[in-house]
Design an enzyme around this catalytic site. Structure first.
Site, PDB file in Angstrom:
ATOM      1  CD  GLU A   1      -2.966   1.114   2.251  1.00 42.39           C
ATOM      2  OE1 GLU A   1      -3.738   0.142   2.296  1.00 42.39           O
ATOM      3  OE2 GLU A   1      -3.007   2.050   3.066  1.00 42.39           O
TER       4      GLU A   1
ATOM      5  NE  ARG B   1      -5.641  37.612 -12.238  1.00 40.13           N
ATOM      6  CZ  ARG B   1      -6.671  38.418 -12.048  1.00 40.13           C
ATOM      7  NH1 ARG B   1      -7.701  38.384 -12.875  1.00 40.13           N
ATOM      8  NH2 ARG B   1      -6.682  39.249 -11.029  1.00 40.13           N
TER       9      ARG B   1
ATOM     10  CD  GLN C   1      13.602  34.950 -11.258  1.00 42.18           C
ATOM     11  OE1 GLN C   1      13.811  35.623 -10.254  1.00 42.18           O
ATOM     12  NE2 GLN C   1      14.550  34.670 -12.109  1.00 42.18           N
TER      13      GLN C   1
END
Ligand SMILES: Cc1cc2nc3c(=O)[nH]c(=O)nc-3n(C[C@H](O)[C@H](O)[C@H](O)COP(=O)(O)OP(=O)(O)OC[C@H]3O[C@@H](n4cnc5c(N)ncnc54)[C@H](O)[C@@H]3O)c2cc1C
Length: 400
Positions: free
Chosen positions: A263, A289, A300
């Site tokens: 798991e 945007r 940056q």
């Protein structure tokens, strides 16, 4: 999950397939699954489903119909016998394409725990009764080790299984924080036949959910992975026959250990896919945007955050595939699986914070589906053995 360690050709083929999977970010198996998941899963009301902690039952059946649950199991028990690389690429593609992280987590949790345990330790009758319907998506299972008083110290459980003279057992106890604990059809319950024996007294039982004395808890509200059903399981004077024992009496801790190692190696594979989706979304947003006369990606500060998403996605991915390679090569995987869990979990949380930051207010408001990733990622610190416990494992292996 084909796993033949005596067959050198098989091992080489598996390692080669995993190497291809590891280096090809656009592997066709992964891309096919992502495309299918994007078109068929989590199509509606995702924000509401999260808000209401609603499990996507129809999507679960779609996954079963596509044969995804069968991929972890071998052909001799009715599974598809997929090789490790194909299974991981499919689950990674699922995480990339399906925006319901809770559905994806519920799926990998069931496949990597109970389905592995049943195949490895179950009898043919138990395969027919439980594994076949699980692979077909026909029932749900709660894998119950944790208790209110036994979390990281898992073997201190107080759920008891009293052996009765006719070979049956009487189970009493309370399991807490269990995936599918609120809606299981079968409980895989770890109980002790003699608390004085510690881990050697623990036995695993397969208990039908409709047995008298079995109770499902309410679906517990939680921070993230809200669409994964989650709750407690209680057992009051529950009588099960000897044939309900999984493996041998007293082998419960060994079963738990073996399953948890699988798991924690792969449980983050859908999150790895989700991190690629997060990267795609962040690039689309940052280039679209505009503020101050240009796209925010020209700053940056934003570009570097996007690069960090890319770097963490690939790091998490490499650790999970590396654990798979260790397993395919027949090596001890306890270090590789613990590192895979630590690396993927930490990367998921850090990237979810950066993704939210890139989106500004839209990263904080639920309707844009960005903040949910952070809440979903936090659960990884806890399930499949907490990250602290994984660090203990690594420290021990380093001789500390
Ligand atoms: C989403 C989710 C799904 C889950 N699904 C299941 C499930 O299906 N089945 C199941 O049985 N359980 C499940 N669990 C429960 C999970 O396995 C336990 O929560 C986990 O083992 C930790 O136990 P605890 O919560 O009691 O914390 P505790 O063990 O009490 O730990 C509390 C804190 O102490 C730290 N700590 C404890 N011991 C040590 C130590 N020795 N060294 C260093 N730090 C330590 C922990 O890291 C943690 O930060 C699930 C949990 C979550 C959140």
């Amino acid at each position: 999950m084909t796993d033949n360690h005596n067959d050198t050709t098989g091992i080489d083929a598996q390692l080669l397939a995993l190497a291809h999977a590891m280096t090809d970010l656009d592997h066709p198996v992964k891309v096919d699954m992502a495309t299918w998941a994007r078109e068929h899963l989590a199509q509606h009301d995702r924000v509401e489903a999260d808000h209401e902690s609603r499990f996507a039952e129809a999507d679960w059946q779609r996954l079963a119909d596509r044969g995804v649950m069968k991929m972890i199991n071998g052909v001799d028990v009715g599974g598809s016998g997929a090789d490790l690389a194909t299974m991981l690429l499919t689950l990674e593609g699922l995480g990339h394409g399906c925006r319901d992280n809770g559905l994806n987590y519920a799926l990998v949790s069931q496949m990597l725990s109970t389905q592995v345990a049943l195949e490895r330790f179950g009898t043919p009758d138990q395969h027919a009764q439980w594994l076949t319907p699980l692979m077909n998506g026909e029932l749900f299972v709660g894998f119950g080790m944790t208790e209110p008083g036994a979390g990281s110290d898992a073997y201190s459980i107080s759920t008891t299984a009293e052996p009765l003279p006719d070979g049956s057992y009487k189970i009493n106890g309370h399991k807490a924080y269990i995936t599918f604990g609120s809606r299981f059809d079968m409980a895989l319950v770890f109980a002790t036949t003699d608390p004085k024996l510690g881990r050697w007294g623990i036995t695993a039982f397969l208990v039908p959910g409709d047995t008298e004395g079995v109770e499902r808890g309410l679906n517990r509200a939680k921070m993230g992975m809200r669409t994964t059903p989650f709750g407690d399981m209680t057992f009051t004077n529950v009588i099960v026959p000897g044939s309900a024992v999984l493996g041998a009496p007293g082998s419960g801790a060994a079963i738990f250990n073996a399953v948890l190692e699988v798991e924690r190696s792969y449980v983050f594979i859908t999150q790895v896919g989700a991190m690629q989706r997060q990267l795609d979304d962040a690039i689309a947003f940052a280039t679209g945007r505009e503020q101050g006369g240009g796209p925010i990606s020209s700053h940056q500060a934003i570009a570097h955050r996007v690069v960090s998403l890319k770097e963490r996605h690939e790091t998490a991915r490499l650790f999970v595939y590396r654990a798979a390679m260790a397993s395919a090569a027949g090596n001890n995987v306890s270090m590789a699986s613990a590192l895979a869990k630590i690396a993927a979990c930490d990367a998921g949380i850090a990237s979810a914070i950066d993704a939210a930051s890139i989106h500004g207010a839209r990263g904080y408001v639920s309707e844009y589906e960005v903040e949910r990733d952070l809440r979903d990622a936090m659960g990884g610190l806890v399930y499949s053995g907490t990250s602290d416990i994984q660090r203990n494992i690594v420290a021990r292996q380093l001789g500390l």
